[in-house]
Design an enzyme around this catalytic site. Sequence first.
Site, PDB file in Angstrom:
ATOM      1  N   GLY A  12      35.092  35.102  43.671  1.00  0.00           N
ATOM      2  CA  GLY A  12      35.009  34.590  45.052  1.00  0.00           C
ATOM      3  C   GLY A  12      33.564  34.428  45.499  1.00  0.00           C
ATOM      4  O   GLY A  12      33.219  33.492  46.232  1.00  0.00           O
ATOM      5  N   ASN A  13      32.695  35.341  45.028  1.00  0.00           N
ATOM      6  CA  ASN A  13      31.281  35.252  45.411  1.00  0.00           C
ATOM      7  C   ASN A  13      30.584  34.063  44.755  1.00  0.00           C
ATOM      8  O   ASN A  13      29.531  33.628  45.225  1.00  0.00           O
ATOM      9  CB  ASN A  13      30.558  36.546  45.047  1.00  0.00           C
ATOM     10  CG  ASN A  13      30.949  37.674  45.980  1.00  0.00           C
ATOM     11  OD1 ASN A  13      31.041  37.484  47.186  1.00  0.00           O
ATOM     12  ND2 ASN A  13      31.212  38.835  45.427  1.00  0.00           N
ATOM     13  N   LYS A 129      39.199  47.457  48.250  1.00  0.00           N
ATOM     14  CA  LYS A 129      38.827  46.070  47.907  1.00  0.00           C
ATOM     15  C   LYS A 129      37.859  45.500  48.945  1.00  0.00           C
ATOM     16  O   LYS A 129      38.235  45.280  50.111  1.00  0.00           O
ATOM     17  CB  LYS A 129      40.094  45.213  47.851  1.00  0.00           C
ATOM     18  CG  LYS A 129      39.855  43.752  47.536  1.00  0.00           C
ATOM     19  CD  LYS A 129      39.450  43.573  46.092  1.00  0.00           C
ATOM     20  CE  LYS A 129      38.812  42.223  45.860  1.00  0.00           C
ATOM     21  NZ  LYS A 129      38.052  42.175  44.622  1.00  0.00           N
ATOM     22  N   LYS A 214      41.508  40.043  41.813  1.00  0.00           N
ATOM     23  CA  LYS A 214      41.853  38.837  41.042  1.00  0.00           C
ATOM     24  C   LYS A 214      41.636  39.033  39.525  1.00  0.00           C
ATOM     25  O   LYS A 214      42.260  38.331  38.728  1.00  0.00           O
ATOM     26  CB  LYS A 214      41.101  37.596  41.538  1.00  0.00           C
ATOM     27  CG  LYS A 214      39.611  37.607  41.263  1.00  0.00           C
ATOM     28  CD  LYS A 214      39.208  36.686  40.170  1.00  0.00           C
ATOM     29  CE  LYS A 214      37.759  36.824  39.794  1.00  0.00           C
ATOM     30  NZ  LYS A 214      36.920  37.913  40.182  1.00  0.00           N
ATOM     31  N   LYS A 276      36.591  44.315  36.315  1.00  0.00           N
ATOM     32  CA  LYS A 276      36.489  43.262  35.289  1.00  0.00           C
ATOM     33  C   LYS A 276      36.607  43.876  33.890  1.00  0.00           C
ATOM     34  O   LYS A 276      37.322  43.380  33.029  1.00  0.00           O
ATOM     35  CB  LYS A 276      35.166  42.494  35.415  1.00  0.00           C
ATOM     36  CG  LYS A 276      35.056  41.760  36.732  1.00  0.00           C
ATOM     37  CD  LYS A 276      33.740  41.058  36.875  1.00  0.00           C
ATOM     38  CE  LYS A 276      33.464  40.763  38.344  1.00  0.00           C
ATOM     39  NZ  LYS A 276      34.584  40.164  39.071  1.00  0.00           N
TER      40      LYS A 276
HETATM   41  N1  LIG Z   1      27.173  47.434  34.621  1.00  0.00           N
HETATM   42  C1  LIG Z   1      27.082  46.254  35.230  1.00  0.00           C
HETATM   43  N2  LIG Z   1      26.783  45.148  34.515  1.00  0.00           N
HETATM   44  C2  LIG Z   1      26.688  43.928  35.116  1.00  0.00           C
HETATM   45  N3  LIG Z   1      26.898  43.742  36.459  1.00  0.00           N
HETATM   46  C3  LIG Z   1      27.204  44.813  37.224  1.00  0.00           C
HETATM   47  C4  LIG Z   1      27.316  46.111  36.646  1.00  0.00           C
HETATM   48  N4  LIG Z   1      27.645  46.988  37.643  1.00  0.00           N
HETATM   49  C5  LIG Z   1      27.729  46.266  38.779  1.00  0.00           C
HETATM   50  N5  LIG Z   1      27.468  44.965  38.549  1.00  0.00           N
HETATM   51  C6  LIG Z   1      27.501  43.943  39.608  1.00  0.00           C
HETATM   52  O1  LIG Z   1      28.824  43.451  39.646  1.00  0.00           O
HETATM   53  C7  LIG Z   1      28.759  42.083  40.074  1.00  0.00           C
HETATM   54  C8  LIG Z   1      30.094  41.387  39.787  1.00  0.00           C
HETATM   55  O2  LIG Z   1      31.040  41.841  40.738  1.00  0.00           O
HETATM   56  P1  LIG Z   1      31.471  40.945  42.020  1.00  0.00           P
HETATM   57  O3  LIG Z   1      30.264  40.253  42.590  1.00  0.00           O
HETATM   58  O4  LIG Z   1      32.267  41.831  42.900  1.00  0.00           O
HETATM   59  O5  LIG Z   1      32.397  39.929  41.278  1.00  0.00           O
HETATM   60  P2  LIG Z   1      32.987  38.484  41.633  1.00  0.00           P
HETATM   61  O6  LIG Z   1      32.132  37.537  40.853  1.00  0.00           O
HETATM   62  O7  LIG Z   1      34.377  38.576  41.083  1.00  0.00           O
HETATM   63  O8  LIG Z   1      32.943  38.269  43.120  1.00  0.00           O
HETATM   64  C9  LIG Z   1      27.581  41.551  39.295  1.00  0.00           C
HETATM   65  O9  LIG Z   1      27.064  40.357  39.841  1.00  0.00           O
HETATM   66  C10 LIG Z   1      26.598  42.724  39.406  1.00  0.00           C
HETATM   67  O10 LIG Z   1      25.805  42.596  40.572  1.00  0.00           O
HETATM   68  N1  LIG Z   2      40.843  38.936  45.344  1.00  0.00           N
HETATM   69  C1  LIG Z   2      39.659  39.120  44.689  1.00  0.00           C
HETATM   70  O1  LIG Z   2      39.560  39.909  43.739  1.00  0.00           O
HETATM   71  O2  LIG Z   2      38.579  38.400  45.170  1.00  0.00           O
HETATM   72  P1  LIG Z   2      37.048  38.480  44.690  1.00  0.00           P
HETATM   73  O3  LIG Z   2      37.020  38.108  43.252  1.00  0.00           O
HETATM   74  O4  LIG Z   2      36.365  37.480  45.567  1.00  0.00           O
HETATM   75  O5  LIG Z   2      36.588  39.886  44.934  1.00  0.00           O
END
Ligand SMILES: Nc1ncnc2c1ncn2[C@@H]1O[C@H](COP(=O)(O)OP(=O)(O)O)[C@@H](O)[C@H]1O
Ligand SMILES: NC(=O)OP(=O)(O)O
Length: 321
Positions: A12-13, A129, A214, A276
């Site tokens: 989502g980000n 979440k 997700k 993830k």
């Molecule tokens: N061990 C790690 N290795 C890589 N990224 C990490 C780690 N721990 C935390 N992160 C952070 O997690 C982020 C991904 O999670 P998030 O932004 O919530 O995911 P999404 O892309 O699904 O929105 C990465 O961009 C990074 O900033």
């Molecule tokens: N629902 C959900 O996991 O959204 P993000 O990937 O944006 O956190």
Amino acid sequence: MTARKIVVALGGNAILANDASAAAQQRALRETAKYLVKFIQQGDSLIISHGNGPQVGNILLQQAAGSTPDNPEMPLDTAVAMTQGSIGYWLQNAMAAELAALGLEMDVATVVTQVVVDEHDPAFDTPTKPIGPFYSREAVSVLKSANPGFHFVEDAGRGYRRVVASPRPVDVVEAGAVNQLAKAGVIPIAAGGGGIPVVRQGNQLIGREAVIDKDFASEKLAERVGADQLIILTAVDHVYVNFNQPQQRQLTTVSVNELRQHIADGQFAAGSMLPKVEAAIEFVTHRPEGQAVITSLSNLGQFIESGSGTVVSMVSADANV
Ligand SMILES: Nc1ncnc2c1ncn2[C@@H]1O[C@H](COP(=O)(O)OP(=O)(O)O)[C@@H](O)[C@H]1O
Ligand SMILES: NC(=O)OP(=O)(O)O
């Protein structure tokens, strides 16, 4: 070579980075589509899922700002459905344009997807979440005094975010329909925002207020459709150990057991990288011949060409772990 079935999960980000306007998110998805069509060009069967954390949080804020007794706020399950509609619209529109530009004739269709959760999942009592925008510590104390029921957490060093309940997915109601679409040569967009959380009550599915992760929902979808690969796209090219520290080290190919050890060592932040990694382990455990990949959208070209990214399989030949 037989076509591989690939489930790609978009963060989502990655859709909403800085600018929350519809136009900016559409622009981001047009860029995304340029990368995703590479799978189609190499003959793979593609199923796309996406996050909605920033978007669903913004819908709740918009509703709270403008609701009246005649125009009430919608519950969170319905807000998730709204994000499946809006992001699905932007994404299928962007994919169709990119396919057409390449002279590829393929249909893209968004499936409103319900995901069954366990009514008694303890996650309903402990919100985890992150949704909506990032706040400073000062802004959080103002928000908390106006909304005593709200919970906030610090999100991977990026500020504070509101958190809501996030039960584990048990089943993807429309997985069969998604698979039929994929088999028919359509590119389905499904399980958006982790899917609409529902519980089974007799013959009925009843919505529950939560946001499913997700990554876990995409894993469940990938399992149910018998995917060969689950690709989780986020902001980083690789998963790291000692993330953001001087001894930071990227994981290239890694086995399930090695990843489990890194989890036990507390290497992955809850609510961001941990789900993830857990989803990747779950997928490969259920489909031992399959692979889970964690990488960034911008690295997708290199992943397709040379396998660059964090590739999780049952056994690994990674020299640097
Ligand atoms: N061990 C790690 N290795 C890589 N990224 C990490 C780690 N721990 C935390 N992160 C952070 O997690 C982020 C991904 O999670 P998030 O932004 O919530 O995911 P999404 O892309 O699904 O929105 C990465 O961009 C990074 O900033
Ligand atoms: N629902 C959900 O996991 O959204 P993000 O990937 O944006 O956190």
